[in-house]
Design a protein around this motif. Structure first.
Motif, PDB file in Angstrom:
ATOM      1  N   ALA A 193       0.834  -1.210   0.000  1.00  0.00           N
ATOM      2  CA  ALA A 193       0.000   0.000   0.000  1.00  0.00           C
ATOM      3  C   ALA A 193       0.868   1.259   0.000  1.00  0.00           C
ATOM      4  CB  ALA A 193      -0.915  -0.012   1.226  1.00  0.00           C
ATOM      5  N   THR A 194       1.959   1.219   0.737  1.00  0.00           N
ATOM      6  CA  THR A 194       2.849   2.389   0.800  1.00  0.00           C
ATOM      7  C   THR A 194       3.471   2.676  -0.560  1.00  0.00           C
ATOM      8  OG1 THR A 194       3.367   1.896   3.103  1.00  0.00           O
ATOM      9  CG2 THR A 194       4.916   3.324   1.940  1.00  0.00           C
ATOM     10  N   LEU A 195       3.971   1.639  -1.210  1.00  0.00           N
ATOM     11  CA  LEU A 195       4.613   1.866  -2.508  1.00  0.00           C
ATOM     12  C   LEU A 195       3.598   2.387  -3.531  1.00  0.00           C
ATOM     13  CD1 LEU A 195       7.203  -1.036  -2.909  1.00  0.00           C
ATOM     14  CD2 LEU A 195       7.314   1.048  -1.532  1.00  0.00           C
ATOM     15  N   THR A 196       2.375   1.867  -3.463  1.00  0.00           N
ATOM     16  CA  THR A 196       1.329   2.354  -4.372  1.00  0.00           C
ATOM     17  C   THR A 196       1.072   3.847  -4.136  1.00  0.00           C
ATOM     18  OG1 THR A 196       0.287   0.188  -4.412  1.00  0.00           O
ATOM     19  CG2 THR A 196      -1.094   2.048  -5.050  1.00  0.00           C
ATOM     20  N   CYS A 197       0.981   4.242  -2.859  1.00  0.00           N
ATOM     21  CA  CYS A 197       0.721   5.657  -2.550  1.00  0.00           C
ATOM     22  C   CYS A 197       1.891   6.534  -2.997  1.00  0.00           C
ATOM     23  CB  CYS A 197       0.470   5.836  -1.056  1.00  0.00           C
ATOM     24  SG  CYS A 197      -1.126   5.176  -0.542  1.00  0.00           S
ATOM     25  N   LEU A 198       3.105   6.077  -2.788  1.00  0.00           N
ATOM     26  CA  LEU A 198       4.272   6.865  -3.198  1.00  0.00           C
ATOM     27  C   LEU A 198       4.284   7.037  -4.717  1.00  0.00           C
ATOM     28  CD1 LEU A 198       7.015   5.390  -0.810  1.00  0.00           C
ATOM     29  CD2 LEU A 198       5.912   7.644  -0.661  1.00  0.00           C
ATOM     30  N   ARG A 199       3.925   5.964  -5.434  1.00  0.00           N
ATOM     31  CA  ARG A 199       3.843   6.070  -6.900  1.00  0.00           C
ATOM     32  C   ARG A 199       2.808   7.123  -7.283  1.00  0.00           C
ATOM     33  NH1 ARG A 199       4.202   0.320  -6.876  1.00  0.00           N
ATOM     34  NH2 ARG A 199       6.272  -0.320  -7.566  1.00  0.00           N
ATOM     35  N   LYS A 200       1.656   7.080  -6.619  1.00  0.00           N
ATOM     36  CA  LYS A 200       0.582   8.041  -6.941  1.00  0.00           C
ATOM     37  C   LYS A 200       1.033   9.478  -6.702  1.00  0.00           C
ATOM     38  CE  LYS A 200      -3.481   5.231  -6.592  1.00  0.00           C
ATOM     39  NZ  LYS A 200      -4.522   4.676  -5.757  1.00  0.00           N
ATOM     40  N   LEU A 201       1.966   9.653  -5.750  1.00  0.00           N
ATOM     41  CA  LEU A 201       2.472  11.001  -5.470  1.00  0.00           C
ATOM     42  C   LEU A 201       3.603  11.394  -6.416  1.00  0.00           C
ATOM     43  CD1 LEU A 201       2.397  10.843  -1.596  1.00  0.00           C
ATOM     44  CD2 LEU A 201       1.214  12.535  -3.005  1.00  0.00           C
ATOM     45  N   GLY A 202       3.959  10.477  -7.312  1.00  0.00           N
ATOM     46  CA  GLY A 202       4.999  10.790  -8.295  1.00  0.00           C
ATOM     47  C   GLY A 202       6.408  10.587  -7.787  1.00  0.00           C
ATOM     48  N   VAL A 203       6.568   9.892  -6.658  1.00  0.00           N
ATOM     49  CA  VAL A 203       7.925   9.609  -6.171  1.00  0.00           C
ATOM     50  C   VAL A 203       8.564   8.600  -7.145  1.00  0.00           C
ATOM     51  CG1 VAL A 203       9.280   8.594  -4.287  1.00  0.00           C
ATOM     52  CG2 VAL A 203       7.264   9.999  -3.773  1.00  0.00           C
ATOM     53  N   PRO A 204       9.748   8.928  -7.696  1.00  0.00           N
ATOM     54  CA  PRO A 204      10.374   8.009  -8.647  1.00  0.00           C
ATOM     55  C   PRO A 204      10.653   6.659  -7.981  1.00  0.00           C
ATOM     56  CG  PRO A 204      11.502  10.126  -8.612  1.00  0.00           C
ATOM     57  CD  PRO A 204      10.541  10.132  -7.468  1.00  0.00           C
ATOM     58  N   MET A 205      10.270   5.602  -8.661  1.00  0.00           N
ATOM     59  CA  MET A 205      10.333   4.261  -8.077  1.00  0.00           C
ATOM     60  C   MET A 205      11.006   3.330  -9.075  1.00  0.00           C
ATOM     61  SD  MET A 205       8.785   3.033  -5.224  1.00  0.00           S
ATOM     62  CE  MET A 205       7.456   4.178  -4.998  1.00  0.00           C
ATOM     63  N   PRO A 206      11.819   2.385  -8.627  1.00  0.00           N
ATOM     64  CA  PRO A 206      12.386   1.435  -9.586  1.00  0.00           C
ATOM     65  C   PRO A 206      11.273   0.634 -10.267  1.00  0.00           C
ATOM     66  CG  PRO A 206      12.857   0.763  -7.315  1.00  0.00           C
ATOM     67  CD  PRO A 206      12.228   2.109  -7.253  1.00  0.00           C
ATOM     68  N   VAL A 207      11.538   0.222 -11.506  1.00  0.00           N
ATOM     69  CA  VAL A 207      10.517  -0.538 -12.249  1.00  0.00           C
ATOM     70  C   VAL A 207      10.118  -1.764 -11.439  1.00  0.00           C
ATOM     71  CG1 VAL A 207      10.026  -1.764 -14.403  1.00  0.00           C
ATOM     72  CG2 VAL A 207      11.474   0.281 -14.417  1.00  0.00           C
ATOM     73  N   LYS A 208      11.121  -2.431 -10.875  1.00  0.00           N
ATOM     74  CA  LYS A 208      10.815  -3.608 -10.055  1.00  0.00           C
ATOM     75  C   LYS A 208      11.233  -3.313  -8.611  1.00  0.00           C
ATOM     76  CE  LYS A 208      11.370  -8.641 -10.182  1.00  0.00           C
ATOM     77  NZ  LYS A 208      10.134  -8.806  -9.451  1.00  0.00           N
ATOM     78  N   ALA A 209      10.273  -2.869  -7.822  1.00  0.00           N
ATOM     79  CA  ALA A 209      10.564  -2.568  -6.410  1.00  0.00           C
ATOM     80  C   ALA A 209      10.738  -3.878  -5.652  1.00  0.00           C
ATOM     81  CB  ALA A 209       9.427  -1.759  -5.820  1.00  0.00           C
ATOM     82  N   PRO A 210      11.574  -3.892  -4.608  1.00  0.00           N
ATOM     83  CA  PRO A 210      11.776  -5.133  -3.864  1.00  0.00           C
ATOM     84  C   PRO A 210      10.499  -5.593  -3.165  1.00  0.00           C
ATOM     85  CG  PRO A 210      12.816  -3.273  -2.734  1.00  0.00           C
ATOM     86  CD  PRO A 210      12.339  -2.762  -4.050  1.00  0.00           C
ATOM     87  N   ALA A 211      10.363  -6.916  -3.045  1.00  0.00           N
ATOM     88  CA  ALA A 211       9.233  -7.470  -2.303  1.00  0.00           C
ATOM     89  C   ALA A 211       9.449  -7.212  -0.816  1.00  0.00           C
ATOM     90  CB  ALA A 211       9.127  -8.969  -2.568  1.00  0.00           C
ATOM     91  N   PHE A 212       8.356  -7.239  -0.058  1.00  0.00           N
ATOM     92  CA  PHE A 212       8.465  -7.014   1.377  1.00  0.00           C
ATOM     93  C   PHE A 212       9.304  -8.094   2.050  1.00  0.00           C
ATOM     94  CE2 PHE A 212       7.076  -8.168   5.655  1.00  0.00           C
ATOM     95  CZ  PHE A 212       7.372  -6.982   6.308  1.00  0.00           C
ATOM     96  N   GLY A 213      10.068  -7.688   3.026  1.00  0.00           N
ATOM     97  CA  GLY A 213      10.787  -8.624   3.888  1.00  0.00           C
ATOM     98  C   GLY A 213      11.287  -7.836   5.085  1.00  0.00           C
TER      99      GLY A 213
END
Ligand code: SF4
Length: 260
Positions: A193-213
């Protein structure tokens, strides 16, 4: 249920606060909230997810026997803490007899006991416990929020409930993110959910973000997202998450935030 405008310490709403009753309302009211306090106020009276509204109010009515004399909050629980935080902690959703009872996230339940003890050890909270919204607890340079604001049955929101609630977190992040240097995400649900929200805010994100751990780090421009097992009893009772593991994550967060 505590009505809006009750004077309860975490109540940012009044009788005139607009109420969302659909996911489209949430989008509109969250995007148009003119302040962080208004994001909290508007989200705290939201009724957009029928299943969760029914559940949170039913729990507030029937109560747990040990809290039978208390008035439950019974409304959405909002972000809480510093308005210009350096560390942000994101969980999942309020617990039925924790945040849904006390009106403050991670307050009045076992998960909160673990989290606040760790925040206190890290110098991010003034007290080692969080028992009621009136307990005088203060977060230092830190804010806690959540991707789903109503207590879900079995602690499991549906994907549509998660998506309906996301605009509230996006709106909150829009206000607080400029000062945040570390986001500690508790659990896989919060991570996604956090990564989705950051994407929506336009925060640059790697194409393949790491899975949770636990211990996973995602470095982004100006801030780092840290994965941490959730402080649920499922994890703390079984030893999957120990105090040392939690302390290590918060030590890393305070380092990144320049608070160590
Ligand atoms: S989960 Fe979020 S969107 Fe759904 S009713 Fe609660 S506050 Fe509103």
């Amino acid at each position: 249920m505590i009505p809006p405008g009750s004077g309860f310490p975490t109540d940012n709403a009044s009788a005139s606060t607009p109420v969302a009753v659909t996911a489209a309302d949430v989008e509109r009211l969250a995007a148009g909230a003119p302040s962080l306090a208004e994001v909290s106020g508007r989200s705290s009276v939201c009724r957009a997810c029928p299943r969760l509204v029914t559940w949170r109010e039913e729990v507030a009515e029937t109560k747990r026997a040990s809290f039978a004399t208390e008035t439950y909050w019974g409304r959405p629980v909002t972000g809480w803490g510093a308005t210009r935080p350096k560390v942000l902690v994101l969980g999942l959703a309020p617990a039925a007899h924790g945040g849904n009872r006390t009106g403050r996230i991670f307050t009045g339940d076992r998960s909160g006991d673990w989290l606040f003890a760790a925040l206190h050890r890290a110098g991010l909270a003034t007290q080692p416990t969080s028992t009621t919204a009136y307990d005088g607890q203060e977060l230092l340079h830190t804010r806690i929020s959540l991707p789903v604001r109503c207590a879900p049955p079995a602690n499991k929101p549906t994907p549509s409930e998660r998506d309906a609630c996301a605009p509230w977190l996006v709106a909150e992040l829009r206000y607080v993110l400029p000062t945040v240097r570390a986001i500690v995400v508790l659990g896989a649900f919060g991570w996604g959910a956090t990564l989705t929200c950051l994407r929506k805010l336009g925060v640059p994100m790697p194409v393949k973000a790491p899975a949770f751990g636990h211990g996973v780090e995602l470095e982004l421009p100006g801030l780092t997202v840290l994965g941490c097992f959730h402080v649920s009893q499922q994890n703390t009772f079984t030893g999957r998450l120990t105090e040392q593991m939690l302390d290590d994550v918060f030590r890393r967060a305070t380092d990144l935030a320049g608070l160590a």
